[in-house]
Motif scaffolding. Structure first.
Motif: not given
Length: 138
Positions: A102-107
């Motif tokens: 997973g990731l924290i969404k860049p936008e």
């Protein structure tokens, strides 16, 4: 068998579950990052680090710092303060016997830090690519 299409739906996060082992998912993520024109700057092995410090920690967690230099330069030319939000981070981790990526969404993240329309556009482009990397690795 785990449902490989399961996605946790929180606006700030993109997280998928995989049936792959932690090691295999980590290797596949690293390959996906390179295939998509980004580089892996560093991999933090948080699970091992905590255990070597004497902390009882049963889960695995690797945080991949990934970057596309052209996109990073665009972000920094818009707002130099955003160097504190770079590079992008994608994690492979275990949670209660399941492997997740997973990731924290860049936008979402960069929009919270700046309202510049050009920045939002760059963040969208990066988000599309980083989600693609996660999906390829799962």
């Amino acid at each position: 068998m785990f449902n490989t299409n399961l996605k946790e739906s929180d606006d700030m996060y993109y997280i998928v579950e995989t049936i792959k082992s932690f090691s295999q998912a980590s290797a596949d993520l690293e390959s996906a990052v390179i295939r998509n024109g980004f580089g892996v700057l560093h991999i933090h092995d948080l699970g091992t680090t905590l255990r070597t410090k004497g902390i009882a920690f049963d889960e695995e967690c690797k945080v991949f710092e990934v970057c596309n230099p052209a996109q990073a330069a665009k972000v920094l030319s818009i707002d130099m303060r955003l160097n504190m939000a770079l590079p992008c981070r994608i994690s492979v981790y275990t949670e209660k016997g399941k492997t997740k990526i997973g990731l924290i969404k860049p936008e979402q993240m960069l929009s919270a830090l700046s309202q510049d329309a050009a920045l939002v556009e760059v963040a969208k482009e990066v988000e599309i690519k980083t989600i693609k990397m996660v999906d390829e690795a799962k």
